[in-house]
Design an enzyme around this catalytic site. Structure first.
Site, PDB file in Angstrom:
ATOM      1  N   SER A 129       0.855  -1.194   0.000  1.00 26.93           N
ATOM      2  CA  SER A 129       0.000   0.000   0.000  1.00 26.93           C
ATOM      3  C   SER A 129       0.885   1.236   0.000  1.00 26.93           C
ATOM      4  O   SER A 129       1.971   1.240   0.599  1.00 26.93           O
ATOM      5  CB  SER A 129      -0.893   0.025   1.242  1.00 26.93           C
ATOM      6  OG  SER A 129      -1.599   1.250   1.317  1.00 26.93           O
ATOM      7  N   TYR A 142      -1.872  -0.155  10.207  1.00 28.74           N
ATOM      8  CA  TYR A 142      -1.935  -0.570   8.791  1.00 28.74           C
ATOM      9  C   TYR A 142      -0.663  -0.136   8.060  1.00 28.74           C
ATOM     10  O   TYR A 142      -0.045  -0.931   7.344  1.00 28.74           O
ATOM     11  CB  TYR A 142      -3.166   0.057   8.139  1.00 28.74           C
ATOM     12  CG  TYR A 142      -3.373  -0.355   6.696  1.00 28.74           C
ATOM     13  CD1 TYR A 142      -3.835  -1.629   6.383  1.00 28.74           C
ATOM     14  CD2 TYR A 142      -3.109   0.538   5.655  1.00 28.74           C
ATOM     15  CE1 TYR A 142      -4.034  -2.006   5.053  1.00 28.74           C
ATOM     16  CE2 TYR A 142      -3.308   0.161   4.330  1.00 28.74           C
ATOM     17  CZ  TYR A 142      -3.762  -1.106   4.041  1.00 28.74           C
ATOM     18  OH  TYR A 142      -3.951  -1.482   2.730  1.00 28.74           O
TER      19      TYR A 142
END
Length: 267
Positions: A129, A142
């Site tokens: 990501s 995250y």
């Protein structure tokens, strides 16, 4: 001979788009899900696999090998979102996120490496990501789990190069998927000192996903990587400003970059 491809988390979102696109290009594609019975209408087979369960991983990889005799490409796509103030995020949820986003992909890689060595070649694509390139407020766990996968890929690449096995990262920005619905949200507590800032940030994050790009963009990028003889270490896929944010982090002083992020999230 058509390449055999295994995609973890292939039942929805980015994984589904990749699987459908590669199937249309005549690859032999297998996706995975913890609940494959829910996806009987899939355009490619969905096998049972839980990335947090090593036995499940090994059984599914073995099932593909028994049917096809080889495995050419692994796309480590299964992942989970998590939001919340780090102080208020339960340790159990932090560990669960790392089990899915970091330890899970490592264990899937370990399961396919012996076959790829035997074949004298293969390709592993880790879906990370753009959030993994920076510590984002209320997405710190995250960011950390995806950033860890980015870094371990750099090390892994060098260790497996002598076996003609390639590995790369693909970092997507915001795409229109159901990740927001599936992510763990630390509850917005009435008496929390973070109530206002976390609430505002949560709203902004959900808006970004809802207005995100079509996941077919990721599918086309993965297709290109599969057909690249020597893939790069890192690929970034997303809107210009999302990718440019990584460039800014490299060139700006830390505190200036931090201020930009805080302004963006209205903190």
């Amino acid at each position: 001979m058509s390449k055999v491809i295994l995609i973890t988390g292939g039942s929805s979102g980015i994984g589904k788009s990749i699987g459908e696109f590669l199937t249309s290009k005549d690859y032999i594609v297998y996706g995975t899900s913890r609940n494959p019975d829910n996806y009987k209408e899939s355009k490619f087979p969905i096998l049972a696999l839980d990335v947090k369960n090593v036995v499940s991983i090994q059984e599914t990889v073995q099932a593909v090998l028994e049917k096809e005799g080889r495995l050419d490409v692994l796309i480590n796509n299964a992942g989970a979102g998590i939001t919340g103030p780090i102080e208020e995020t339960p340790e159990e949820q932090i560990k669960n996120n790392f089990d899915t986003n970091f330890f899970g992909p490592i264990n899937v890689i370990k399961a396919v490496l012996p076959q790829m060595r035997k074949q004298k070649g293969g390709l592993i694509i880790n879906v990370t990501s753009i959030a993994g390139y920076m510590g984002l407020p209320y997405r710190g766990i995250y960011s950390a789990s995806k950033g860890a996968l980015e870094l371990i890929t750099e090390a892994f690449r060098m260790e497996i190069k002598e076996f003609n096995i390639k590995m790369t990262n693909v970092a997507p920005g915001d795409f229109a998927t159901n990740i927001a619905a599936g992510r763990y949200h630390a509850p917005l507590l009435e008496d929390s000192p973070y109530k206002t800032s976390y609430g505002n940030t949560l709203e902004l994050m959900n808006e970004h996903v809802d207005s995100g790009s079509n996941p077919n963009v990721m599918a086309k990028e993965v297709f290109k990587i599969i057909n690249t003889p020597n893939p790069k270490v890192h690929y970034k896929v997303g809107e210009f400003m999302q990718k440019f944010s990584i460039v800014l982090k490299r060139i700006l002083p830390d505190k200036v970059y931090e201020k930009l992020l805080m302004n963006h999230y209205k903190l």
